[in-house]
Write a protein that holds these residues in place. Structure first.
Motif, PDB file in Angstrom:
ATOM      1  N   ILE A   1     -68.470  22.370  67.869  1.00  0.00           N
ATOM      2  CA  ILE A   1     -68.794  20.950  67.725  1.00  0.00           C
ATOM      3  C   ILE A   1     -67.549  20.094  67.898  1.00  0.00           C
ATOM      4  CG2 ILE A   1     -69.502  19.166  66.080  1.00  0.00           C
ATOM      5  CD1 ILE A   1     -71.480  21.186  64.902  1.00  0.00           C
ATOM      6  N   LEU A   2     -66.470  20.471  67.262  1.00  0.00           N
ATOM      7  CA  LEU A   2     -65.248  19.661  67.275  1.00  0.00           C
ATOM      8  C   LEU A   2     -64.564  19.643  68.643  1.00  0.00           C
ATOM      9  CD1 LEU A   2     -63.765  20.682  63.813  1.00  0.00           C
ATOM     10  CD2 LEU A   2     -64.584  18.402  64.461  1.00  0.00           C
ATOM     11  N   GLY A   3     -64.676  20.730  69.381  1.00  0.00           N
ATOM     12  CA  GLY A   3     -63.996  20.794  70.668  1.00  0.00           C
ATOM     13  C   GLY A   3     -62.525  21.139  70.502  1.00  0.00           C
ATOM     14  N   GLN A   4     -61.930  21.550  71.587  1.00  0.00           N
ATOM     15  CA  GLN A   4     -60.545  22.009  71.555  1.00  0.00           C
ATOM     16  C   GLN A   4     -59.589  20.953  71.018  1.00  0.00           C
ATOM     17  OE1 GLN A   4     -59.805  25.219  72.264  1.00  0.00           O
ATOM     18  NE2 GLN A   4     -57.767  24.764  71.454  1.00  0.00           N
ATOM     19  N   GLU A   5     -59.875  19.686  71.296  1.00  0.00           N
ATOM     20  CA  GLU A   5     -58.960  18.607  70.925  1.00  0.00           C
ATOM     21  C   GLU A   5     -58.974  18.290  69.433  1.00  0.00           C
ATOM     22  OE1 GLU A   5     -62.860  16.615  72.293  1.00  0.00           O
ATOM     23  OE2 GLU A   5     -61.676  18.446  72.685  1.00  0.00           O
TER      24      GLU A   5
ATOM     25  N   ILE B   1     -70.486  13.592  68.692  1.00  0.00           N
ATOM     26  CA  ILE B   1     -71.768  13.561  67.996  1.00  0.00           C
ATOM     27  C   ILE B   1     -72.890  14.215  68.796  1.00  0.00           C
ATOM     28  CG2 ILE B   1     -72.464  11.274  68.823  1.00  0.00           C
ATOM     29  CD1 ILE B   1     -72.976  12.698  65.258  1.00  0.00           C
ATOM     30  N   ASP B   2     -72.863  14.092  70.127  1.00  0.00           N
ATOM     31  CA  ASP B   2     -73.910  14.712  70.937  1.00  0.00           C
ATOM     32  C   ASP B   2     -73.886  16.235  70.819  1.00  0.00           C
ATOM     33  OD1 ASP B   2     -74.915  12.312  71.782  1.00  0.00           O
ATOM     34  OD2 ASP B   2     -73.824  12.287  73.682  1.00  0.00           O
TER      35      ASP B   2
ATOM     36  N   ILE C   1     -79.380  21.445  58.000  1.00  0.00           N
ATOM     37  CA  ILE C   1     -78.179  21.816  58.742  1.00  0.00           C
ATOM     38  C   ILE C   1     -77.782  20.730  59.735  1.00  0.00           C
ATOM     39  CG2 ILE C   1     -77.243  23.462  60.416  1.00  0.00           C
ATOM     40  CD1 ILE C   1     -78.875  25.633  58.976  1.00  0.00           C
ATOM     41  N   TYR C   2     -78.764  20.235  60.500  1.00  0.00           N
ATOM     42  CA  TYR C   2     -78.442  19.191  61.470  1.00  0.00           C
ATOM     43  C   TYR C   2     -77.997  17.898  60.787  1.00  0.00           C
ATOM     44  CZ  TYR C   2     -79.822  21.532  65.787  1.00  0.00           C
ATOM     45  OH  TYR C   2     -79.876  22.371  66.878  1.00  0.00           O
ATOM     46  N   GLN C   3     -78.582  17.567  59.661  1.00  0.00           N
ATOM     47  CA  GLN C   3     -78.137  16.379  58.932  1.00  0.00           C
ATOM     48  C   GLN C   3     -76.671  16.497  58.550  1.00  0.00           C
ATOM     49  OE1 GLN C   3     -80.793  15.882  55.603  1.00  0.00           O
ATOM     50  NE2 GLN C   3     -82.238  14.619  56.752  1.00  0.00           N
TER      51      GLN C   3
ATOM     52  N   ILE D   1     -76.334  21.444  68.967  1.00  0.00           N
ATOM     53  CA  ILE D   1     -75.721  22.761  68.782  1.00  0.00           C
ATOM     54  C   ILE D   1     -76.767  23.782  68.336  1.00  0.00           C
ATOM     55  CG2 ILE D   1     -75.144  22.519  66.327  1.00  0.00           C
ATOM     56  CD1 ILE D   1     -72.722  23.820  69.004  1.00  0.00           C
ATOM     57  N   LEU D   2     -76.600  25.024  68.749  1.00  0.00           N
ATOM     58  CA  LEU D   2     -77.502  26.091  68.334  1.00  0.00           C
ATOM     59  C   LEU D   2     -77.228  26.476  66.890  1.00  0.00           C
ATOM     60  CD1 LEU D   2     -79.587  28.364  69.050  1.00  0.00           C
ATOM     61  CD2 LEU D   2     -77.607  29.789  69.620  1.00  0.00           C
ATOM     62  N   ILE D   3     -78.269  26.552  66.088  1.00  0.00           N
ATOM     63  CA  ILE D   3     -78.149  27.017  64.709  1.00  0.00           C
ATOM     64  C   ILE D   3     -78.290  28.535  64.699  1.00  0.00           C
ATOM     65  CG2 ILE D   3     -79.203  26.983  62.413  1.00  0.00           C
ATOM     66  CD1 ILE D   3     -80.131  24.152  63.008  1.00  0.00           C
ATOM     67  N   GLY D   4     -77.375  29.193  64.009  1.00  0.00           N
ATOM     68  CA  GLY D   4     -77.455  30.651  63.932  1.00  0.00           C
ATOM     69  C   GLY D   4     -76.108  31.332  63.866  1.00  0.00           C
ATOM     70  N   PRO D   5     -75.156  30.961  64.758  1.00  0.00           N
ATOM     71  CA  PRO D   5     -73.835  31.582  64.699  1.00  0.00           C
ATOM     72  C   PRO D   5     -73.114  31.261  63.395  1.00  0.00           C
ATOM     73  CG  PRO D   5     -74.196  30.532  66.825  1.00  0.00           C
ATOM     74  CD  PRO D   5     -75.326  30.103  65.927  1.00  0.00           C
ATOM     75  N   PRO D   6     -72.043  31.994  63.076  1.00  0.00           N
ATOM     76  CA  PRO D   6     -71.282  31.711  61.856  1.00  0.00           C
ATOM     77  C   PRO D   6     -70.815  30.253  61.807  1.00  0.00           C
ATOM     78  CG  PRO D   6     -70.593  33.795  62.798  1.00  0.00           C
ATOM     79  CD  PRO D   6     -71.518  33.160  63.796  1.00  0.00           C
ATOM     80  N   LEU D   7     -70.726  29.713  60.600  1.00  0.00           N
ATOM     81  CA  LEU D   7     -70.380  28.306  60.399  1.00  0.00           C
ATOM     82  C   LEU D   7     -69.079  27.924  61.091  1.00  0.00           C
ATOM     83  CD1 LEU D   7     -70.535  25.507  59.100  1.00  0.00           C
ATOM     84  CD2 LEU D   7     -69.663  26.523  56.980  1.00  0.00           C
TER      85      LEU D   7
END
Length: 213
Positions: free
Chosen positions: A55-59, A36-37, A20-22, A42-48
């Motif tokens: 991860i992507l952020g609002q922008e 990238i940070d 998943i992290y890869q 990021i926590l693994i577990g919530p829906p994709l």
């Protein structure tokens, strides 16, 4: 007879962190390298979709569909070679199965990779239900998935729910399931204040202590 068990999947029965992290890091580097940070931590577990959005952020929300598409393609190819059951999982499931204790899986993982792994490990015989976020029309959250399992079989009313994240615990509590926290999973560093926990386990076979003598 001992009450039934519902299990989370990633972080509870299997460790797919590496795959998943890869995927998260590779896709983020391609679409939004400045984030990238976030992908690395990021926590693994919530829906994709929720995780990709964070991860992507609002922008970068315009890239969300692309991120999800790339993840599905990449992850489903790697899932078997980079996913392993946690120690003692197989023997624990086998013992519960022999005792005819009802078991189910409730996971935010998608149906395709989940069933791919279940079939590869030959685990279908263990579980009465395997419910994923997309097993039914529309994406469901963990609380709804648990509720749907309970509605399908009264065996699971008031059952044990074994999971590793705060979201697992909240979802279990909402459905009046007794939450068992897998301390070896992905959510150990979350804020666990004010969360109702029935039992904490260091390894999966610790749940066998709950069986009727």
């Amino acid at each position: 007879m001992t009450t039934a068990f519902i299990f989370d999947f990633d972080g509870t029965l299997v460790d797919s962190k590496q795959a998943i992290y890869q995927c998260f890091k590779s896709i983020t580097k391609q679409l939004a390298p400045e984030r990238i940070d976030y992908a690395k931590n990021i926590l693994i577990g919530p829906p994709l979709r929720d995780t990709a959005s964070e991860i992507l952020g609002q922008e970068n929300q315009n890239l969300l569909d692309k991120f999800v598409q790339l993840f599905i393609q990449m992850h489903d190819e790697k899932v078997i070679q980079h996913t392993q059951p946690y120690p003692n999982v197989v023997s624990t499931l086998e013992l519960l199965h022999k005792k005819q204790i009802p078991m189910a899986i409730a996971t935010n993982k998608r149906k395709v990779p989940t069933q791919k792994l279940i079939s590869f490990f030959n685990w279908n015989k263990y579980f009465k239900y395997i419910e994923c976020s997309d097993s039914q029309k529309g994406i469901r959250n963990k609380g709804t998935i648990i509720k749907d399992i309970i509605n399908q079989s009264s065996f699971f009313k008031g059952c044990y729910f074994v999971g590793d994240t705060r979201h697992d615990a909240v979802s279990a509590n909402q459905n009046r399931c007794k939450f068992i926290q897998a301390l070896y999973g992905y959510g150990i560093n979350e804020d666990w204040h004010q969360i109702q926990i029935y039992k904490k386990i260091e390894k999966i076979n610790d749940i066998l202590e709950l069986l009727d003598s």
